[in-house]
Write a protein that holds these residues in place. Sequence first.
Motif, PDB file in Angstrom:
ATOM      1  N   ALA B 411       0.823  -1.215   0.000  1.00 55.01           N
ATOM      2  CA  ALA B 411       0.000   0.000   0.000  1.00 55.01           C
ATOM      3  C   ALA B 411       0.857   1.266   0.000  1.00 55.01           C
ATOM      4  CB  ALA B 411      -0.915  -0.009   1.216  1.00 55.01           C
ATOM      5  N   LEU B 412       2.139   1.125   0.362  1.00 53.62           N
ATOM      6  CA  LEU B 412       2.977   2.317   0.532  1.00 53.62           C
ATOM      7  C   LEU B 412       3.907   2.577  -0.642  1.00 53.62           C
ATOM      8  CD1 LEU B 412       4.177   1.509   4.162  1.00 53.62           C
ATOM      9  CD2 LEU B 412       2.252   2.942   3.522  1.00 53.62           C
ATOM     10  N   TYR B 413       3.959   1.623  -1.612  1.00 55.59           N
ATOM     11  CA  TYR B 413       5.006   1.672  -2.633  1.00 55.59           C
ATOM     12  C   TYR B 413       5.257   3.040  -3.248  1.00 55.59           C
ATOM     13  CZ  TYR B 413       5.868  -3.316  -2.725  1.00 55.59           C
ATOM     14  OH  TYR B 413       6.233  -4.583  -2.390  1.00 55.59           O
ATOM     15  N   ASP B 414       4.207   3.820  -3.519  1.00 52.46           N
ATOM     16  CA  ASP B 414       4.414   5.060  -4.249  1.00 52.46           C
ATOM     17  C   ASP B 414       4.524   6.280  -3.344  1.00 52.46           C
ATOM     18  OD1 ASP B 414       4.488   3.912  -6.824  1.00 52.46           O
ATOM     19  OD2 ASP B 414       2.320   3.560  -6.644  1.00 52.46           O
ATOM     20  N   LYS B 415       4.529   6.052  -2.036  1.00 54.74           N
ATOM     21  CA  LYS B 415       4.656   7.179  -1.105  1.00 54.74           C
ATOM     22  C   LYS B 415       6.113   7.547  -0.909  1.00 54.74           C
ATOM     23  CE  LYS B 415       0.955   7.357   2.317  1.00 54.74           C
ATOM     24  NZ  LYS B 415       0.710   7.109   3.736  1.00 54.74           N
ATOM     25  N   HIS B 416       6.355   8.813  -0.554  1.00 52.23           N
ATOM     26  CA  HIS B 416       7.692   9.206  -0.111  1.00 52.23           C
ATOM     27  C   HIS B 416       7.874   8.675   1.306  1.00 52.23           C
ATOM     28  CE1 HIS B 416      11.102  11.634   1.090  1.00 52.23           C
ATOM     29  NE2 HIS B 416      11.264  11.980  -0.176  1.00 52.23           N
ATOM     30  N   PRO B 417       9.039   8.099   1.600  1.00 52.96           N
ATOM     31  CA  PRO B 417       9.220   7.535   2.951  1.00 52.96           C
ATOM     32  C   PRO B 417       8.896   8.524   4.071  1.00 52.96           C
ATOM     33  CG  PRO B 417      11.152   7.100   1.593  1.00 52.96           C
ATOM     34  CD  PRO B 417      10.214   7.886   0.751  1.00 52.96           C
ATOM     35  N   TYR B 418       9.201   9.810   3.841  1.00 48.19           N
ATOM     36  CA  TYR B 418       8.944  10.810   4.888  1.00 48.19           C
ATOM     37  C   TYR B 418       7.451  11.059   5.082  1.00 48.19           C
ATOM     38  CZ  TYR B 418      13.843  12.191   5.323  1.00 48.19           C
ATOM     39  OH  TYR B 418      15.182  12.200   5.561  1.00 48.19           O
ATOM     40  N   ASP B 419       6.643  10.730   4.067  1.00 51.88           N
ATOM     41  CA  ASP B 419       5.201  10.953   4.187  1.00 51.88           C
ATOM     42  C   ASP B 419       4.496   9.820   4.913  1.00 51.88           C
ATOM     43  OD1 ASP B 419       5.398  13.342   2.895  1.00 51.88           O
ATOM     44  OD2 ASP B 419       4.953  12.531   0.909  1.00 51.88           O
ATOM     45  N   CYS B 420       5.195   8.719   5.148  1.00 48.29           N
ATOM     46  CA  CYS B 420       4.583   7.603   5.869  1.00 48.29           C
ATOM     47  C   CYS B 420       4.469   7.966   7.355  1.00 48.29           C
ATOM     48  CB  CYS B 420       5.440   6.352   5.743  1.00 48.29           C
ATOM     49  SG  CYS B 420       5.614   5.758   4.066  1.00 48.29           S
ATOM     50  N   SER B 421       3.526   7.298   8.035  1.00 51.06           N
ATOM     51  CA  SER B 421       3.402   7.543   9.473  1.00 51.06           C
ATOM     52  C   SER B 421       4.587   6.901  10.186  1.00 51.06           C
ATOM     53  CB  SER B 421       2.101   6.941   9.984  1.00 51.06           C
ATOM     54  OG  SER B 421       2.219   5.537  10.006  1.00 51.06           O
ATOM     55  N   GLY B 422       4.741   7.219  11.466  1.00 42.74           N
ATOM     56  CA  GLY B 422       5.871   6.691  12.234  1.00 42.74           C
ATOM     57  C   GLY B 422       5.962   5.175  12.159  1.00 42.74           C
ATOM     58  N   GLY B 423       4.820   4.507  12.306  1.00 41.57           N
ATOM     59  CA  GLY B 423       4.814   3.047  12.288  1.00 41.57           C
ATOM     60  C   GLY B 423       5.182   2.501  10.922  1.00 41.57           C
ATOM     61  N   GLU B 424       4.665   3.155   9.871  1.00 43.82           N
ATOM     62  CA  GLU B 424       4.982   2.711   8.506  1.00 43.82           C
ATOM     63  C   GLU B 424       6.464   2.896   8.201  1.00 43.82           C
ATOM     64  OE1 GLU B 424       0.578   3.847   6.699  1.00 43.82           O
ATOM     65  OE2 GLU B 424       2.254   5.214   6.441  1.00 43.82           O
ATOM     66  N   GLN B 425       7.007   4.058   8.656  1.00 44.46           N
ATOM     67  CA  GLN B 425       8.436   4.297   8.453  1.00 44.46           C
ATOM     68  C   GLN B 425       9.261   3.192   9.100  1.00 44.46           C
ATOM     69  OE1 GLN B 425       9.732   8.175   9.683  1.00 44.46           O
ATOM     70  NE2 GLN B 425       8.551   9.215   8.117  1.00 44.46           N
ATOM     71  N   GLN B 426       8.840   2.797  10.295  1.00 44.60           N
ATOM     72  CA  GLN B 426       9.546   1.749  11.024  1.00 44.60           C
ATOM     73  C   GLN B 426       9.560   0.455  10.197  1.00 44.60           C
ATOM     74  OE1 GLN B 426      10.474   2.791  14.304  1.00 44.60           O
ATOM     75  NE2 GLN B 426      11.863   1.072  14.265  1.00 44.60           N
ATOM     76  N   LEU B 427       8.413   0.132   9.592  1.00 47.05           N
ATOM     77  CA  LEU B 427       8.329  -1.107   8.820  1.00 47.05           C
ATOM     78  C   LEU B 427       9.156  -1.027   7.543  1.00 47.05           C
ATOM     79  CD1 LEU B 427       4.597  -2.205   9.188  1.00 47.05           C
ATOM     80  CD2 LEU B 427       6.594  -2.903  10.483  1.00 47.05           C
ATOM     81  N   VAL B 428       9.130   0.132   6.864  1.00 46.51           N
ATOM     82  CA  VAL B 428       9.920   0.278   5.635  1.00 46.51           C
ATOM     83  C   VAL B 428      11.404   0.144   5.969  1.00 46.51           C
ATOM     84  CG1 VAL B 428      10.539   1.819   3.744  1.00 46.51           C
ATOM     85  CG2 VAL B 428       8.178   1.726   4.530  1.00 46.51           C
ATOM     86  N   ALA B 429      11.805   0.794   7.061  1.00 48.82           N
ATOM     87  CA  ALA B 429      13.209   0.716   7.469  1.00 48.82           C
ATOM     88  C   ALA B 429      13.575  -0.725   7.814  1.00 48.82           C
ATOM     89  CB  ALA B 429      13.460   1.625   8.668  1.00 48.82           C
ATOM     90  N   LEU B 430      12.666  -1.423   8.478  1.00 49.67           N
ATOM     91  CA  LEU B 430      12.915  -2.811   8.845  1.00 49.67           C
ATOM     92  C   LEU B 430      13.071  -3.668   7.585  1.00 49.67           C
ATOM     93  CD1 LEU B 430      13.149  -4.865  11.108  1.00 49.67           C
ATOM     94  CD2 LEU B 430      10.684  -5.123  11.095  1.00 49.67           C
ATOM     95  N   ALA B 431      12.240  -3.376   6.577  1.00 48.15           N
ATOM     96  CA  ALA B 431      12.334  -4.115   5.318  1.00 48.15           C
ATOM     97  C   ALA B 431      13.706  -3.913   4.691  1.00 48.15           C
ATOM     98  CB  ALA B 431      11.244  -3.663   4.356  1.00 48.15           C
TER      99      ALA B 431
END
Lengths: 292, 550
Positions: B411-431
């Motif tokens: 669901a996040l593929y086309d978002k800028h990482p900075y625009d993701c919420s804190g939790g989403e950022q955590q998951l992207v970074a974990l990935a």
Amino acid sequence: MRSLEDCNPIAAAVYFLAVTGIAMFSMNPCLLFISLCGALLYFLVRNRSRGAVTHLWMLGLFLVLFLVNPLFSHNGATVLFILNNNPVTLEAAVYGAAAAVMVLAVLYWFRSFTQIMTSDKLLYIFGGLSPKTALVLSMGLRYVPLFSRQAAKIRHSQTALGLYKDDNLIDRFRSGVRIFSVLVTWALENGITTADSMAARGYGSGRRSRYTIFRFDGADAFLLAVTLVLFGSTAVSVGSGALLFTYYPSIQPPAVTPLAVSGCVSYGLLALVPTILEAEEKIRWTCLKLKI
Amino acid sequence: MDLLEVENLTFTYPLCASPAVRDVSFSLKEGGFTVLCGPTGSGKSTLMRLMKRELVPLGEKSGRVLFRGTETEELPASDSARLVGFVAQNPEQQIVTDKVWHELAFGLENLGVPQPVIARRVAEMAEYFEIESWFEKSVAELSGGQKQLLNLAAVMAMDPSLLILDEPTSQLDPIAASEFITTLKKLNDDFSLTVLIAEHRLEELIPICDRLLVMDGGALIADGEPGKVIRELDGQEELMLAMPASARLFRMLGAGGECPLTVREGRRWMAERYGIKIRSLPDEPHQNSGTKDVPALSFKNVRFRYERDLPDVLRGLSLTVYENEILCVLGGNGSGKTTALGCAAGILKPYAGEIRVFGKRLKEYKNQSLYKDCLALLPQDVQTVFLRNTVREELEDAGADPAELPFDLSALYDKHPYDCSGGEQQLVALAKVLAAHPRLLLMDEPTKGLDAGKKRDIAAILGKLKASGITVLIVTHDVEFAAATADRCAMFFRGSVISAEEPRVFFSENRFYTTAAGRISKGVYDRIVTVEDLAALCRMNRLEDGGAPC
């Protein structure tokens, strides 16, 4: 009186300008020696035994400067000896020594200057131009270290992610470029928060005023007056040529006139002002402590 | 007249189909302490920004916001800035100037207040907030908690009537957070300052607030006294996770009476209804028995300091993390937890001692081989992990295969990482971190700033990672998270580890450093760590009917 460190930054800055200005514009060895003594004394009073490394560097610099002039400049009437078919003259050696003393004196003054004039004091001086300048300078002082810390954080994160493929230079350079680009994104992104915070506290809603923690009181006025009087008196002597010391072609010291003597005496007092302030404060504090 | 009235407020962001805030009406009385809660993305932040004129986002707005009967748009600029104070989430980025004293004066300077008045106000604030000792410091020298306190003091220097706070404690450690909340309560009591605060961590806020607003999907779904709202709120399981442990216990057991909010009330409520026939839950077999012997990471007498003349940060740290376990290291700010992780990841170099990763000394990992198929560190500030403009590029850049991940990011593929919420950022970074196929994962504060639902997600993901054979070392402040996820917990104090034990033992032996459920059951039941355990045990001890556990 207070020590120079606790005086109003403008008074302190004027003092440093005056004392180094004379040293830089006169080549009179007497004035230069006075200046070096004053600067060294003040540095020692403030730093005591710390700063041994500084003194070693200064000594090395002195030797280099002192030796370079007679080796490269062959002006002067009194030849001491011939080196590689080049005459080494007494005049050039004396001039070299005087120049070395001048550089050392100015460097020691600047050492104390940088210790005393912290960023907020410089900001106070330059921010006087306008409240906006003051804010821009203050934000600059905050953001430059903030960015360098963030860059270090990014580098660490990326290292631990295995971003650097190998330990080679090209790879490092490319990573450096990437880190810089991330840093710019980060700065812009987070700059929005700062801008919001500024707007929320009324930035741009009207004319700004300026608050500072520095005061200008009687003691500062006194210091400023003393500085200006002593500086003026020395400057008159230097400017009138009463202290003109001729090095080439042969050494000719100035005649001992009342004007020359008054110049040396006032500069001597000027160079001792910070040490006197420091000592006075310490003595008074010791007396006060005895009463406790 | 109420201090602030919001009438039928609806707001839609540009290019968005549905409104972020829909038809919200409420009013705030002077001197109230109101908490606004709701899941991430429920429109809390948008609503708060709509109340502060300078921060109103771009978009389509209908309805009115009245401050003392005047629409906020019609207030004079200086009044609007002065009367409504706003404190946001990130302590660092809100600070504008380089010195503490200048920051305190910043707002008053903007209003053109004369110097003598500023001097008095700044002195007052420094005194009240007890920041005299760091008055002349650079802001860079302050801790996160001090920075946020400075932000609050800088706003209070302008003498606002209404204070709006958007998740002010989410980036702070628990001690700094509770200090901040105590200060808020004091301001509210001492000056009858009206406070409106949005927050995820409600354990300490709920007991002191006098009103609770709940938002979901942009609408206000509950409004009233906290006890009443919690009792009547249905269908908000995620939100319930953030509530005080006593209130959660009350909800889980559904046994009636007044809803308890504090540990004290919770104990009393429990004692009135449940007996002590069964003191502890039946022992579960230890999940981690087989692999105990193989160390994945070991510290032996590790000493580290940042500069030659500074004191030691790690003072002879010895700790072993065994393969295929989740070890949580708990400890206060500045105890050296993050430094220990930096040393383990080879970023910081200890001056004495030995660190081994999978039996090999760190020095023997040449040419970045430590970071290939071996060890990875997820830093506290996950924004430092991102390099690209979209999540898709981030994942490609790291060579991550989305199919391998134990969670879904599509669901996040086309978002800028900075625009993701804190939790989403955590998951992207974990990935990104997992793309290097680490066998040992080091995580620094993975739950910082996350709401309770996201924390549960992270805990579930960690469980999956463990099942796939990854060893995890987490340093965290979050006692409840550690209790729910860890195989072993360790306490970090003054640069070394004091004790490392299984969570049930660890937390039930601790008196202060334990979960709220542990504190509620202390001396009544044994070895209770989570609210779920406590509820299960209560059910077994039901007094009235002696009925079977449901």
